[in-house]
Enzyme design. Structure first.
Site, short mmCIF file in Angstrom:
data_model
loop_
_atom_site.label_atom_id
_atom_site.label_comp_id
_atom_site.label_asym_id
_atom_site.label_seq_id
_atom_site.Cartn_x
_atom_site.Cartn_y
_atom_site.Cartn_z
N ARG A 77 50.73 -21.74 46.46
CA ARG A 77 51.35 -22.67 47.43
C ARG A 77 51.26 -22.10 48.86
NH1 ARG A 77 54.75 -22.81 51.55
NH2 ARG A 77 56.05 -21.28 50.50
N ASP A 78 52.07 -21.10 49.17
CA ASP A 78 52.08 -20.56 50.53
C ASP A 78 50.69 -20.01 50.88
OD1 ASP A 78 53.05 -19.74 52.98
OD2 ASP A 78 54.64 -18.49 52.20
N HIS A 134 61.19 -12.77 51.53
CA HIS A 134 59.89 -13.47 51.64
C HIS A 134 59.28 -13.03 52.97
CE1 HIS A 134 57.50 -17.45 51.33
NE2 HIS A 134 57.25 -17.03 52.55
N HIS A 136 56.20 -12.23 55.52
CA HIS A 136 54.79 -12.33 55.93
C HIS A 136 54.44 -11.01 56.62
CE1 HIS A 136 53.78 -16.59 55.01
NE2 HIS A 136 55.09 -16.63 54.86
N CYS A 161 51.51 -20.32 57.44
CA CYS A 161 52.12 -21.65 57.47
C CYS A 161 51.42 -22.46 58.56
CB CYS A 161 53.61 -21.54 57.78
SG CYS A 161 54.42 -23.13 58.02
N ASN A 176 51.45 -13.85 53.34
CA ASN A 176 52.57 -13.09 52.79
C ASN A 176 52.07 -11.67 52.52
OD1 ASN A 176 52.67 -16.04 51.50
ND2 ASN A 176 54.75 -15.29 51.76
P1 HMG Z 1 58.17 -37.44 58.25
O1 HMG Z 1 56.96 -38.00 58.94
O2 HMG Z 1 59.38 -37.16 59.07
O3 HMG Z 1 58.60 -38.34 57.02
O4 HMG Z 1 57.74 -36.12 57.49
P2 HMG Z 1 58.95 -39.84 56.90
O5 HMG Z 1 60.02 -39.93 55.86
O6 HMG Z 1 59.20 -40.46 58.25
O7 HMG Z 1 57.61 -40.48 56.31
C1 HMG Z 1 56.39 -40.54 57.06
C2 HMG Z 1 55.23 -40.67 56.09
O8 HMG Z 1 55.16 -39.52 55.24
C3 HMG Z 1 55.33 -41.86 55.15
O9 HMG Z 1 53.99 -42.27 54.85
C4 HMG Z 1 55.94 -41.27 53.94
O10 HMG Z 1 55.66 -42.01 52.78
C5 HMG Z 1 55.26 -39.93 53.88
P3 HMG Z 1 53.22 -43.44 55.63
O11 HMG Z 1 54.11 -44.62 55.48
O12 HMG Z 1 53.10 -42.98 57.07
O13 HMG Z 1 51.91 -43.54 54.94
N1 HMG Z 1 56.06 -38.92 53.16
C6 HMG Z 1 55.62 -38.20 52.12
N2 HMG Z 1 54.44 -38.18 51.47
C7 HMG Z 1 54.34 -37.34 50.45
N3 HMG Z 1 55.32 -36.51 50.04
C8 HMG Z 1 56.51 -36.51 50.66
C9 HMG Z 1 56.69 -37.39 51.75
N4 HMG Z 1 57.72 -37.63 52.57
C10 HMG Z 1 57.33 -38.55 53.43
N5 HMG Z 1 57.46 -35.69 50.25
C11 HMG Z 1 57.88 -34.37 55.88
C12 HMG Z 1 58.65 -35.32 56.80
C13 HMG Z 1 58.82 -33.28 55.43
C14 HMG Z 1 57.37 -35.16 54.70
C15 HMG Z 1 56.69 -33.78 56.67
O14 HMG Z 1 57.20 -33.22 57.82
C16 HMG Z 1 55.91 -32.76 55.90
O15 HMG Z 1 55.25 -33.08 54.91
N6 HMG Z 1 55.90 -31.48 56.38
C17 HMG Z 1 55.13 -30.45 55.74
C18 HMG Z 1 55.94 -29.24 55.75
C19 HMG Z 1 55.24 -28.12 54.97
O16 HMG Z 1 54.74 -28.34 53.88
N7 HMG Z 1 55.23 -26.92 55.57
C20 HMG Z 1 54.73 -25.78 54.90
C21 HMG Z 1 55.67 -25.30 53.82
S1 HMG Z 1 57.10 -24.44 54.43
C22 HMG Z 1 56.55 -22.80 54.56
O17 HMG Z 1 55.40 -22.52 54.37
C23 HMG Z 1 57.59 -21.76 54.84
C24 HMG Z 1 57.96 -20.92 53.60
O18 HMG Z 1 56.83 -20.28 53.05
C25 HMG Z 1 58.98 -19.86 54.00
C26 HMG Z 1 58.52 -19.10 55.24
O19 HMG Z 1 57.57 -18.33 55.19
O20 HMG Z 1 59.13 -19.37 56.28
C27 HMG Z 1 58.60 -21.79 52.51
MG MG Z 2 56.00 -18.43 53.80
#
Ligand code: HMG
Ligand code: MG
Length: 302
Positions: free
Chosen positions: A15-16, A207, A209, A240, A249
């Site tokens: 995933r990450d 966690h 990086h 990310c 990571n």
């Molecule tokens: P948004 O645009 O605010 O959502 O995104 P919305 O509710 O307004 O919906 C907009 C569109 O997104 C719609 O589609 C929804 O259906 C769709 P459209 O009508 O435009 O075709 N949608 C989705 N589609 C699939 N799955 C969903 C979903 N929700 C809405 N769950 C949202 C909000 C959170 C979805 C968006 O901002 C997003 O996907 N962000 C991605 C964030 C991400 O994955 N980041 C990386 C992971 S976090 C990380 O890596 C950190 C971590 O490792 C810890 C660290 O190191 O810090 C965990």
């Molecule tokens: Mg991370």
């Protein structure tokens, strides 16, 4: 100093590690990576995320990957779900645990999940409730607990505030993430201590990086507090998409080597883990980021 006798590692590589890859990685490769990680003895694997495919195209094959993995008894498979839409989509894949992910920094929350910290908690609450009702465990990831790419240094109070909010909505355990790898041991300990005011030691994981090469030192600093759960990526994969310049990571191989050298049990076969890292590095066409894997591969070749 008394360190924990054993450590549990969640490999977040599938995933990450892969979420930020520009070239699509076929689902079959992700599935084989999961297989190799469980064969190497990993007991927890973060497989994929149910996020918007427009935001993170690499994770668009989440359903295919979850359907394709051959589950091993005793292994916990987790997935990221930022909202109810993601949670509902995730259900078909039968995850053992879902992860809601927030940030200690307002700016990062906005960039990563398009809402404020308060709004994110409002979105997570029904997800947490639905998961617990369905018998699915709930973890909370807390990004930017030491530094933020947009706000700079993050005070431990902000971490404590987020940890308290996560606890209030029923999150069972949390990850203290140094998203951009800027942390150093004392700062990381402060972020962990702020979290430990709300969660038990068994419920807090590190966690880290490795952008600034501090992740192993930070791991040791966490062990020093008694923290015994960690997340890492095989071959040091990752980054990310909403934290530009942040590298992967800490490599799982490097953490396992550190722990083995300290006599701390992990249940992981380092040789098989290195093979898993080689598998994915060869697929991506670049060398492993793990120093330990590089050293041991050189030794093997000799
Ligand atoms: P948004 O645009 O605010 O959502 O995104 P919305 O509710 O307004 O919906 C907009 C569109 O997104 C719609 O589609 C929804 O259906 C769709 P459209 O009508 O435009 O075709 N949608 C989705 N589609 C699939 N799955 C969903 C979903 N929700 C809405 N769950 C949202 C909000 C959170 C979805 C968006 O901002 C997003 O996907 N962000 C991605 C964030 C991400 O994955 N980041 C990386 C992971 S976090 C990380 O890596 C950190 C971590 O490792 C810890 C660290 O190191 O810090 C965990
Ligand atoms: Mg991370």
């Amino acid at each position: 100093m008394k360190y924990p006798a054993r450590v549990k590692i969640i490999d977040v590589g599938p995933r990450d590690g892969l979420q930020n890859e520009k070239q699509p990685v076929p689902a079959a490769v992700k599935i084989e990576l999961v297989q190799r990680l469980q064969d190497a003895g990993l007991k927890e694997i973060e497989v994929t995320s149910y996020v918007s495919p427009k935001w993170v195209p690499q994770m668009a094959d989440n359903a295919e990957v979850m359907a394709g993995i051959a589950r091993k008894a005793g292994v916990l498979y987790s997935v990221l779900t930022p909202n109810l839409k993601g949670f509902e989509a995730a259900l078909a894949g039968k995850p053992d645990e879902i992860v809601v992910f927030g940030a200690a920094s307002e700016a990062f929350s906005q960039r990563n999940i398009n809402c404020s910290i308060a709004e994110s908690i409002e979105r997570f609450a029904p997800v947490v409730q639905a998961a617990l009702e369905a018998g699915i465990a709930v973890r909370g990831a807390m990004s930017c607990t030491v530094g933020c790419p947009y706000e700079g240094e993050i005070a431990p109070e902000k971490v404590g505030y987020l940890a308290g909010l996560m606890k209030n909505i029923g999150v069972q355990r949390v990850d203290v993430a140094d998203t951009i790898g800027v942390g150093t041991p004392v700062k990381v300990q402060k972020a962990l201590e702020a979290t430990l005011a709300h969660f038990d030691l068994d419920q807090v994981s590190g966690h880290f990086h490795d952008t600034y090469g501090q992740a192993l030192s930070n791991t040791l600093a966490a062990l020093d507090l008694g923290v015994w759960n960690f997340q890492s990526s095989v071959a040091g994969l990752g980054g990310c998409p909403y934290a530009k310049g942040a590298t992967g990571n800490v490599a799982t191989e490097d953490v396992v080597y550190l722990l083995q050298g300290m006599g701390i049990e992990t249940g992981i076969d380092l040789d098989k883990l290195i093979d898993a890292g080689q598998f994915i590095s060869e697929h991506l066409g670049r060398p492993t980021q793990s120093r330990v894997a590089k050293a041991l591969l050189t030794k093997r070749a000799g």
